[in-house]
Scaffold this motif. Structure first.
Motif: not given
Ligand SMILES: *Cc1c(COP(=O)(O)O)cnc(C)c1O
Length: 460
Positions: A136, A157, A295, A315-317, A320-321
């Motif tokens: 993202k 994150y 990353d 990285r999406a995660e 998205d944090a």
């Protein structure tokens, strides 16, 4: 100059066949000329003296690899506005996309009423940044803002505080990023207190440290473990090829070793590809040359053909944090900038511009190698694609102390400017000449520019 001509590869192409400015060097006045001199006097009374210009020639028009000043002088641009007009000045598809978008709508604010162009840029970044995993993006306005957001996102994150960078790094001029630069002067002098929790780890600089990638990585990691402590470290921010520091190319294996240490220790490793990215080095992102899958990737400078735009992609995660509303900004992902960025991505594909980066790297390196044989002040030629530098040393020290030669760098860039070649300097010690041209630079222009540099070196 015939030796440089002979060294250049036979192929020569450009990104576009029709130019609105003839692709040639032409000096018709003293540099700076009378109109530039007049503008400079006006500038001095209203523009902050904290903002400087490498060369006080004022620009009227640009196209391809040529910049024309208000007095009609034409310069071969080897700097591309510091790596911004990467696919060429006023590239026709970028101009057309921006005009169309301007007529349709200029601003709504993505966080108020969104639009497709922002999504399309995020899709293209997800596709072309290294790594085969869901990605993202957030779009912002400038490189330093991308660095700031990368740090925020990594802190959120990881829940950790510390930020690590490498020696010789450059990351911007905001309050956080000035603390992340290696050089205090001129970027941080008098602007303190500096942001806390920023640590400067040793880098890989093979020409000076002689270390292979594994040994250089072990030195960096030892610093991070001892001085910072892995469990407090949110992110390690690294330029795959350092820009302002002097185009240092890390030793093989260095970057992947740092990434695997970061992964093992829960640290977000961030590639600052603001200068090295967007097709400049013969790959979309320079990290790819080193087998590095970061990353997060920061892009800015060349992403939108000269329009202000920047991105954090990864990285999406990790992206998205962040809590809703935590990221963004009024101008972030401006529609005109986004339309231009889409045109840049399309032009890279349609005109096979990654190959142009390789061509420029090969032609420049061949020509500079001829000069290196001739002048012992050229200590090293390094870089990738259209991101090549020469580090200048004091005569006779190339095999010993490699003592920096900033005076030669200043003299050569001044001579080049006076003869119609815009050549950027760089380096922690001011001892690097960097070639950061647009991909529209033809082999003929490279040969011509190198002949000027040859003359400049002979005149030293
Ligand atoms: C230019 C640059 C920045 C800062 O970008 P701005 O748009 O000037 O804020 C950050 N990192 C690198 C590697 C750069 O070259």
């Amino acid at each position: 100059m015939t030796d440089i001509l002979a060294a250049a590869p036979a192929s020569s192409s450009a990104t576009s066949t029709t130019y609105t400015v003839p692709q040639e060097r032409k000096i018709v006045t003293a540099i700076p000329g009378p109109k530039s001199t007049e503008l400079h006097a006006r500038r001095l009374s209203v523009v902050s003296s904290g903002v400087t210009s490498m060369l006080p020639v004022y620009i009227k028009k640009t196209n391809g690899a040529i910049v024309v000043d208000v007095d009609g002088n034409q310069f071969i641009d080897l700097g591309a506005g510091i790596g911004v007009t990467t696919i060429g000045h006023t590239e026709s598809s970028v101009v057309a996309a921006a005009v169309t978008q301007t007529e349709d709508f200029i601003h709504t604010l993505f966080t108020v009423t969104p639009y497709e162009e922002y999504i399309r840029v995020a899709e293209l970044l997800a596709e072309h940044t290294p790594g085969d995993f869901p990605k993202k993006s957030v779009l912002i306005n400038s490189g330093a803002e991308a660095v700031e957001n990368g740090v925020k996102i990594a802190r959120k994150y990881t829940g950790r505080r510390a930020v690590a960078v490498l020696d010789h790094a450059y990351h911007g001029r905001t309050v956080l990023t000035m603390a992340m630069n290696y050089k205090a002067a001129p970027y941080a002098t008098g602007y303190g207190p500096l942001a806390s929790d920023v640590y400067h780890a040793p880098s890989s600089y093979p020409y000076h440290d002689g270390l292979n990638g594994a040994d250089a990585a072990a030195r960096t990691i030892a610093y991070l473990e001892k001085v910072v402590g892995a469990t407090d470290l949110a992110c390690l921010v690294v330029e795959p090829i350092q820009g302002e520091g002097g185009f240092m190319v890390p030793a093989d294996g260095y970057l992947p070793a740092l990434q695997s240490w970061c992964t093992d220790n829960g640290v977000v490793m961030i590639a600052d590809e603001i200068q090295s990215g967007m097709g400049r080095t013969g790959k979309y992102f320079a990290s790819e040359h080193f087998g590095w899958v970061p990353d997060l990737v920061l892009s800015a400078k060349g992403i939108a053909g000269g329009f202000p735009l920047a991105a954090v992609t990864g990285r999406a995660e990790i992206l998205d944090a962040s809590q809703p509303g935590g990221l963004g900004g009024t101008f972030g992902g401006n529609p005109v900038s986004c339309a231009a960025a889409v045109a840049v991505f399309e032009a890279i594909e349609a005109n096979n511009l990654l190959a142009e980066g390789e061509r420029i790297g090969a032609t420049l390196t061949a020509g500079l190698t001829v000069l290196k044989d001739k002048y012992d002040i050229i200590g090293e030629i390094r870089g990738r694609g259209a991101m090549i530098a020469i580090e200048l040393v004091q005569p006779g020290t190339g095999d010993t102390t490699k003592a920096p030669n900033a005076a030669a760098v200043s003299a050569i860039s001044a001579y080049a400017a006076a003869h119609g070649v815009l050549l950027l300097t760089a380096g922690t010690y001011g001892s690097v000449l960097r070639f950061l041209p647009s991909l529209a630079l033809t082999d003929a222009l490279i040969t011509d520019a190198l002949s000027v540099i040859d003359d400049a070196m002979a005149a030293l």
